[in-house]
Design an enzyme around this catalytic site. Structure first.
Site, PDB file in Angstrom:
ATOM      1  N   GLU A 121       0.739  -1.036  -0.076  1.00  0.00           N
ATOM      2  CA  GLU A 121       0.061  -0.024  -0.066  1.00  0.00           C
ATOM      3  C   GLU A 121       0.877   1.344   0.059  1.00  0.00           C
ATOM      4  O   GLU A 121       1.909   1.147   0.652  1.00  0.00           O
ATOM      5  CB  GLU A 121      -0.981   0.104   1.090  1.00  0.00           C
ATOM      6  CG  GLU A 121      -2.106   0.880   1.069  1.00  0.00           C
ATOM      7  CD  GLU A 121      -2.982   1.205   2.346  1.00  0.00           C
ATOM      8  OE1 GLU A 121      -2.746   0.848   3.315  1.00  0.00           O
ATOM      9  OE2 GLU A 121      -4.056   1.694   1.998  1.00  0.00           O
ATOM     10  N   GLY A 254       3.770   1.458  10.622  1.00  0.00           N
ATOM     11  CA  GLY A 254       3.510   0.814  11.778  1.00  0.00           C
ATOM     12  C   GLY A 254       3.051  -0.744  11.757  1.00  0.00           C
ATOM     13  O   GLY A 254       3.458  -1.656  12.257  1.00  0.00           O
ATOM     14  N   ALA A 255       2.153  -0.968  10.596  1.00  0.00           N
ATOM     15  CA  ALA A 255       1.560  -2.131  10.468  1.00  0.00           C
ATOM     16  C   ALA A 255       1.049  -2.165   9.042  1.00  0.00           C
ATOM     17  O   ALA A 255       0.694  -1.018   8.393  1.00  0.00           O
ATOM     18  CB  ALA A 255       0.844  -2.681  11.326  1.00  0.00           C
ATOM     19  N   MET A 256       0.504  -3.266   8.514  1.00  0.00           N
ATOM     20  CA  MET A 256      -0.253  -3.342   7.256  1.00  0.00           C
ATOM     21  C   MET A 256      -1.071  -4.381   7.117  1.00  0.00           C
ATOM     22  O   MET A 256      -0.845  -5.535   7.442  1.00  0.00           O
ATOM     23  CB  MET A 256       1.026  -3.492   6.142  1.00  0.00           C
ATOM     24  CG  MET A 256       0.130  -3.539   4.685  1.00  0.00           C
ATOM     25  SD  MET A 256      -0.659  -1.894   4.263  1.00  0.00           S
ATOM     26  CE  MET A 256      -2.069  -2.611   3.348  1.00  0.00           C
ATOM     27  N   ASN A 258      -2.557  -6.442   5.357  1.00  0.00           N
ATOM     28  CA  ASN A 258      -2.567  -7.592   4.252  1.00  0.00           C
ATOM     29  C   ASN A 258      -3.618  -8.802   5.084  1.00  0.00           C
ATOM     30  O   ASN A 258      -3.456  -9.269   5.765  1.00  0.00           O
ATOM     31  CB  ASN A 258      -1.280  -8.199   3.959  1.00  0.00           C
ATOM     32  CG  ASN A 258      -0.234  -7.036   3.998  1.00  0.00           C
ATOM     33  OD1 ASN A 258      -0.280  -6.282   2.908  1.00  0.00           O
ATOM     34  ND2 ASN A 258       0.767  -7.132   4.913  1.00  0.00           N
ATOM     35  N   HIS A 290      -6.422  -2.288  15.259  1.00  0.00           N
ATOM     36  CA  HIS A 290      -6.519  -1.540  14.188  1.00  0.00           C
ATOM     37  C   HIS A 290      -6.542  -2.244  12.952  1.00  0.00           C
ATOM     38  O   HIS A 290      -7.402  -2.242  12.076  1.00  0.00           O
ATOM     39  CB  HIS A 290      -5.599  -0.356  14.164  1.00  0.00           C
ATOM     40  CG  HIS A 290      -5.522   0.547  12.917  1.00  0.00           C
ATOM     41  ND1 HIS A 290      -6.089   1.721  12.998  1.00  0.00           N
ATOM     42  CD2 HIS A 290      -5.291   0.259  11.705  1.00  0.00           C
ATOM     43  CE1 HIS A 290      -6.117   2.375  11.878  1.00  0.00           C
ATOM     44  NE2 HIS A 290      -5.539   1.475  10.802  1.00  0.00           N
ATOM     45  N   GLU A 291      -5.414  -2.934  12.870  1.00  0.00           N
ATOM     46  CA  GLU A 291      -5.201  -3.858  11.710  1.00  0.00           C
ATOM     47  C   GLU A 291      -6.357  -4.982  11.617  1.00  0.00           C
ATOM     48  O   GLU A 291      -7.006  -5.167  10.251  1.00  0.00           O
ATOM     49  CB  GLU A 291      -3.907  -4.566  11.617  1.00  0.00           C
ATOM     50  CG  GLU A 291      -2.720  -3.726  11.905  1.00  0.00           C
ATOM     51  CD  GLU A 291      -2.906  -2.578  10.753  1.00  0.00           C
ATOM     52  OE1 GLU A 291      -2.995  -2.838   9.708  1.00  0.00           O
ATOM     53  OE2 GLU A 291      -2.597  -1.349  11.284  1.00  0.00           O
ATOM     54  N   HIS A 294      -9.407  -3.704   9.879  1.00  0.00           N
ATOM     55  CA  HIS A 294      -9.332  -3.522   8.599  1.00  0.00           C
ATOM     56  C   HIS A 294      -9.829  -4.975   7.731  1.00  0.00           C
ATOM     57  O   HIS A 294      -9.885  -4.705   6.624  1.00  0.00           O
ATOM     58  CB  HIS A 294      -7.932  -3.270   8.028  1.00  0.00           C
ATOM     59  CG  HIS A 294      -7.610  -1.824   8.096  1.00  0.00           C
ATOM     60  ND1 HIS A 294      -8.195  -0.784   7.413  1.00  0.00           N
ATOM     61  CD2 HIS A 294      -6.492  -1.102   8.624  1.00  0.00           C
ATOM     62  CE1 HIS A 294      -7.705   0.484   7.634  1.00  0.00           C
ATOM     63  NE2 HIS A 294      -6.669   0.047   8.342  1.00  0.00           N
ATOM     64  N   GLU A 313      -9.104   4.387   6.902  1.00  0.00           N
ATOM     65  CA  GLU A 313      -8.139   4.362   8.005  1.00  0.00           C
ATOM     66  C   GLU A 313      -8.853   5.013   9.227  1.00  0.00           C
ATOM     67  O   GLU A 313      -8.826   4.660  10.388  1.00  0.00           O
ATOM     68  CB  GLU A 313      -6.920   5.393   7.852  1.00  0.00           C
ATOM     69  CG  GLU A 313      -6.066   4.673   6.756  1.00  0.00           C
ATOM     70  CD  GLU A 313      -5.653   3.175   7.068  1.00  0.00           C
ATOM     71  OE1 GLU A 313      -5.429   3.010   8.300  1.00  0.00           O
ATOM     72  OE2 GLU A 313      -5.026   2.480   6.242  1.00  0.00           O
TER      73      GLU A 313
HETATM   74 ZN   LIG Z   1      -4.846   1.140   9.015  1.00  0.00          ZN
END
Ligand SMILES: [Zn+2]
Length: 844
Positions: A121, A254-256, A258, A290-291, A294, A313
C-alpha cells in the site's frame, strides 16, 4: 478486467533477487492491440496472451518508469472475450522497505540474517509483479512461492501444498477472496510461530524471527480478543481462512493490513508484558486491533479509489478504540484518544490544512493522505457521529454497509447512505462540512444580558492574517452536534443541540451557574468560554470528566497560541491543575511546557524549569517513586511521565540523583523498578549524561533483547546534550547503525530539542541527499517535521531558504503545513516573548 492472478515467485535471499511468473485471467471488453498495466523496477522477459479457443498472441513489453507502467504491444489484435496473460519477470529485493524488499537482522547468536517481505500500500504491488494496481481492480490471487528449503513462507491464505522441485521448496497457498492488489503479501525467511489459537473457525498465529517468540503472547491475546469483538460488532465472520500476524525487523509504517498476513514493525506486535510500560502495551493493543478491524473494513469492502483512504483509516482507528476499550475498560481508551484528537486539531487549525477527503491523482497524493487528519480527525468525526446517532443505530448502519458491498468497492457516500437508512435521517447534511471542508469551528460561549445562552461559531485558525481573496473561502457554518451540561445549584442537566447557524441564542441554561459546552468531550471543535463562564468551570474543575478537563486545558493552550487568550492567563490556569491526577490532562500541560521551552530565550530556560517544578512537583510528590498496591496502570504511567518532565525539562536535581540510584537498582534486579518508571529514568539520565553514560546506553541499544528496550535506549541517544555526543547520534542516522525505519524519527527528535536543534539542522542540511537515498518512502517527510522545532526568526528564514532550494516532494500540503506550524511558533515567540520573560522572572 483482471479476475485472477496465478502468481509464482522465486526469491533468492543470497543474490537478493527474485524471478516471477504469472498468469492473469482477463476479460477483454473491446478489441485491443496493446495492454497497459502497472510495473516498475521489474524486467519483463516474456509476455503472451492465450485463450481457450487455441489462439496465442505474442507481446513485447516496454517499461515506462516515469508512469510506472508496462506497455504490452500485441503482435496481432486481441478480440473481446476471456484471455490469459502470461508474463515472466525479474526484480531485486530492494532495501527501501516497499514492494518486495529485504530486511536484515541479527539472530540470537549474533549472525546477520536476511528475510524478504512485502509492503504494497498504496501503489507498490507493481514493484513485485506486473498488475492492475488500483484498488477497484479486485481479483483472486493464487500464490506459489519457491524458496530455499530451510526457510518458511507465509502469504495471505493457508498452505495447500508443499513439494520439493529442483532443490527448492515449492509452497502453494489457497485462493484468496476477491481483493485488491495492495493487500497481497508474502514473507520468506527463518520464521518461528506461536501455536495457533482458534477464534471461531479461524486459527490465529504470531510469526517472528527466531528467538523472539517469548514476546508474542500479549499480541496474540489482543489479536484474538479483537477478532472476536469484530465478528460480533460487524455481525459477519472473519473473511479469511487463517490469520497470521508477522513482526518484521525492518518495516516503514506501523503495520499493514494484508488480508490474513498482517505485517508489523516489531515494537507494534512483540512485547515483554512484564517489562513494558503501559504506553508500550497500549501501542501494541492499538495497532493489532486497528489492523484486525481492516480485515472487514478495507479488505472485504475496499475504497473505490485512493481519495477513500481516509474512510478506510478513520474507520479502522475508530474501531480500534472501540475494541481496546471493550478489552481493557480500565485503560479508558476514549479518554486517551483525546490526545490523538488534539493532534489532529492542531494540524487542522492551519490555513494549509486540507479537507479529510480530497481528490487524489498521483501516488504521492495518496501517500500524503496517511496523516493525523485521515486517522485522528477522521476517527474523531466518526465518533462524534456515532455519539450523535447512538451506538446501536451506528453499528446497524455499518453492518448494512458491509453486507451490501462485501467483496466489492464503496465510497463515503455509500456509508452515509447505509447509516442514513439505519438512522432514518440524512447523514450528508451533518457530515459533509466535516469531511469535505478543511478546518473546524471554535464555539464561543457566553450569556446575553437576558441570561440566554449565546453560542457562536467561526473557523479556528492559529494565524489570523487575512488570506489573499482567491484563497479565502466563503465561511459556511458547520453543523455542530453540541452536548451541553448545565450546572444549577446541586443539579446538572445534559442537553443536546445541533448548532447549524453562525450564532444561536437559546433559553437553555438560564440561571445555570456553569456550563460545559463539549460534555463527554467527543466534539471536534474548540470552546472559548466567556471569562465568567471559564472561572465558574475552573472552580468546579474536579467535577468534570477527565476528557473534559483535558479539552479545557487543550483549548486554552490553543487559544493562547492563536493569540485569543493571553499567555499569562494560560500560565495562571496551569497553576489550577497542580492537583490533577489524570495522565491525559498532564500530557497536554507537559506538551505546552515543552512548546514554551522551544520559543524561550536561552537565558529564561532555568526559570521555566522552576515553573515546571512548581506546577508538577505536587502531583509527583503525591504519587512518589514506588507504585502502591492496587494502583491502576494509568496512574503508574503518569508517574513515569512526571518523572521524565521533572528530570528533563524541570531540571530537578533531586529527581536526577534519584534516577541514577533507581537505574543502578534496576541493573542488579530488573524487577526492582516499575516498567513505567524505567523509560523515564533512562531519558533523565541521558539528559544529564556524559560520554561514559552514552557509551553504556549505546551498548545496551545494540544488545537489547526486546523491541521496547531497543527503542528506549535508541531515543535516549537523542537526548544527550554534549555537542560531541549529539554529533555522534546524528552520524548514526546515516551510517546504518540505526535502522532506516527509525533513523528519520531520531533525527526529528533532535531537531525538536532546543539543546540539539542547531547542530541537528546543520547536519540534516548537509546530509539531506544521503538521507533521501537511504530512508524509506515516508522517511524524509517524517524527518522534515522536525523543522517545526526551530522557532527562531533566523532559523525559520534558513528553513524557508533551504526548502525553496531543495523543493522536497512530500505530496499534498505537507511542506506548507510544516512551514506554517513553524511560523505559528515564531509568532507566539514574537507576540508573547516579553510577557513570558516577565512572568518567569517570578521563578528564580
Ligand atoms: Zn490502517
Amino acid at each position: 478486467m483482471p479476475s485472477r492472478y496465478d502468481l509464482r515467485l522465486e526469491p533468492d535471499l543470497t543474490t537478493l533477487t527474485f524471478r516471477g511468473q504469472e498468469t492473469v485471467a482477463l476479460e477483454i471488453t473491446e478489441t485491443v492491440s496493446e495492454l497497459l498495466l502497472n510495473a516498475t523496477e521489474l524486467a519483463v522477459d516474456s509476455a503472451s496472451l492465450e485463450n481457450d479457443r487455441g489462439e496465442t498472441i505474442r507481446a513485447s513489453a516496454t517499461m515506462d518508469e516515469a508512469t510506472e507502467r508496462c506497455r504490452l504491444a500485441l503482435a496481432s489484435p486481441a478480440s473481446r472475450g476471456r484471455w490469459r496473460l502470461r508474463l515472466a519477470f525479474r526484480g531485486t529485493l530492494n532495501d527501501k522497505l516497499r514492494g518486495f524488499y529485504r530486511s536484515v537482522y541479527k539472530d540470537p547468536s549474533g549472525v546477520t540474517r536476511t528475510l524478504a517481505a512485502t509492503q504494497f500500500e498504496a501503489t507498490d504491488a507493481r514493484r513485485a509483479f506486473p498488475c492492475w494496481d488500483e484498488p477497484s481492480f479486485k481479483a483472486v490471487f493464487s500464490v506459489t512461492l519457491a524458496i530455499d528449503p530451510t526457510l518458511t513462507a507465509v502469504s495471505n491464505t493457508a498452505v495447500v501444498g508443499e513439494t520439493l522441485e529442483n532443490g527448492r521448496k515449492v509452497v502453494r497457498f489457497a485462493d484468496t477472496i476477491v481483493m485488491s492488489t495492495y493487500l497481497v503479501a508474502f514473507v520468506v525467511g527463518e520464521l518461528e510461530a506461536t501455536e495457533p489459537v482458534l477464534v471461531g473457525r479461524t486459527p490465529l498465529k504470531i510469526f517472528c524471527v527466531p528467538g523472539k517468540k517469548r514476546l508474542a503472547r500479549f499480541g496474540q491475546e489482543i489479536a484474538a480478543a479483537s477478532l472476536a469483538f469484530f465478528e460480533d460488532y460487524y455481525g459477519m465472520p472473519y473473511p479469511g481462512d487463517k490469520l497470521d500476524l508477522l513482526a518484521i525487523p525492518d518495516f516503514a509504517a506501523g503495520a499493514m493490513e494484508n488480508l490474513g498476513a498482517i505485517t508489523f514493525r516489531e515494537t507494534a506486535l512483540l512485547v515483554d508484558e512484564s517489562a513494558a510500560s503501559h504506553a508500550e502495551l497500549e501501542r501494541v493493543a492499538d495497532v493489532v486491533a486497528h489492523e484486525n478491524a481492516h480485515m472487514w473494513f478495507g479488505d472485504l469492502v475496499t475504497m473505490t479509489w485512493w481519495n477513500g483512504i481516509w474512510l478506510n483509516e478513520a474507520f479502522a482507528t475508530f474501531m480500534e478504540m472501540l475494541a481496546v476499550d471493550a478489552w481493557k475498560p480500565e485503560w479508558q481508551r476514549w479518554t486517551t484518544f483525546g490526545v490523538s484528537r488534539a493532534a489532529a486539531m492542531s494540524l487542522d487549525g492551519l490555513h494549509s490544512t486540507r479537507p479529510i477527503e480530497f481528490p487524489v491523482t498521483s501516488p504521492r497524493d495518496a501517500d500524503a493522505m496517511f496523516d493525523v487528519l485521515t486517522y485522528e480527525k477522521g476517527a474523531s468525526v466518526l465518533r462524534m457521529l456515532e455519539q450523535y446517532l447512538g451506538a446501536v443505530v451506528f453499528r446497524e448502519g455499518v453492518r448494512e454497509y458491509l453486507r451490501a458491498h462485501r467483496f466489492g468497492n464503496a465510497d463515503t457516500g455509500d456509508l452515509w447512505a447505509a447509516l442514513g437508512r439505519s438512522a432514518q435521517q440524512p447523514i450528508p447534511a451533518v457530515m459533509d462540512g466535516w469531511i469535505f471542508r478543511p478546518g473546524y469551528p471554535v464555539l464561543t460561549v457566553s450569556r446575553d444580558p437576558g441570561g440566554h445562552l449565546v453560542l457562536s461559531q467561526q473557523r479556528f485558525n492559529y494565524l489570523r492574517e487575512p488570506l489573499p481573496p482567491a484563497q479565502a473561502e466563503p465561511e459556511q457554518p458547520w453543523q455542530v452536534p453540541v452536548q451541553l451540561r448545565l450546572y444549577t445549584g446541586t443539579q446538572t442537566v445534559e442537553e443536546r443541540v445541533l448548532l447549524a447557524e453562525r450564532e444561536a441564542r437559546m433559553r437553555v441554561g438560564t440561571g445555570a451557574e456553569a456550563i460545559v459546552a463539549n460534555a463527554g468531550g467527543h466534539g471536534f471543535y474548540r470552546v472559548r468560554y466567556a471569562p465568567d463562564l471559564l472561572e465558574a468551570l475552573l472552580t468546579r474543575v474536579e467535577t468534570l470528566a477527565p476528557i473534559e478537563r483535558f479539552n479545557l486545558v487543550n483549548d486554552a493552550w490553543a487559544l493562547t497560541v492563536a493569540g485569543l487568550m493571553p499567555l499569562t492567563a494560560y500560565l495562571d490556569l496551569t497553576a489550577r491543575f497542580r492537583g490533577e491526577r489524570d495522565r491525559n490532562v498532564w500530557t497536554v500541560l507537559i506538551a505546552s511546557f515543552y512548546s514554551l521551552n522551544r520559543v524561550l530565550e536561552p537565558g529564561d530556560r532555568r526559570r521555566l524549569a522552576a515553573l515546571v517544578r512548581d506546577r508538577v512537583r505536587p502531583a509527583f510528590d503525591a504519587l512518589g517513586w514506588t507504585p502502591r498496591a492496587g494502583e491502576d496502570e494509568l496512574r503508574r504511567q503518569l508517574r513515569g511521565d512526571l518523572i521524565r518532565v521533572l528530570g528533563v525539562l524541570g531540571d530537578d536535581g533531586e529527581i536526577q540523583t534519584r534516577a541514577a540510584e533507581v537505574y543502578r537498582a534496576h541493573l542488579t534486579d530488573p524487577s526492582a523498578v516499575d516498567p513505567n518508571v524505567l523509560p523515564a529514568v533512562i531519558a533523565v539520565l541521558a539528559h544529564v549524561g556524559d560520554a561514559a553514560r552514552y557509551d553504556d546506553f549505546l551498548r545496551r541499544f545494540r544488545a537489547a533483547t526486546t523491541p521496547q528496550e531497543e527503542q528506549r535506549y535508541l531515543y535516549a541517544l537523542a537526548g544527550f546534550r554534549d555537542p560531541a555526543l549529539i554529533r555522534g547520534t546524528l552520524e548514526r542516522t546515516v551510517n546504518a547503525e540505526i535502522r532506516t525505519q527509525d533513523a528519520p524519527f531520531v533525527a526529528r527528535a533532535m531537531l525538536m530539542s532546543p539543546d540539539a536543534r542547531e547542530i541537528a539542522w546543520q547536519f540534516v542540511k548537509a546530509q539531506w541527499d544521503t538521507m533521501d537515498r537511504l530512508y524509506p518512502k515516508h522517511g524524509m517527510r517524517r524527518l522534515a517535521e522536525g523543522v517545526t522545532g526551530l522557532p527562531t526568526p533566523a532559523l525559520e528564514a534558513d528553513v524557508q531558504h533551504f526548502f525553496a532550494e531543495k523543493k522536497p516532494q512530500f505530496g499534498g500540503k505537507v511542506l506548507a503545513q510544516y512551514l506554517e506550524q513553524l511560523h505559528v511558533a515564531v509568532m507566539l515567540r514574537q507576540r508573547e516573548g516579553d510577557a513570558l520573560s516577565a512572568y518567569l522572572s517570578k521563578f528564580a
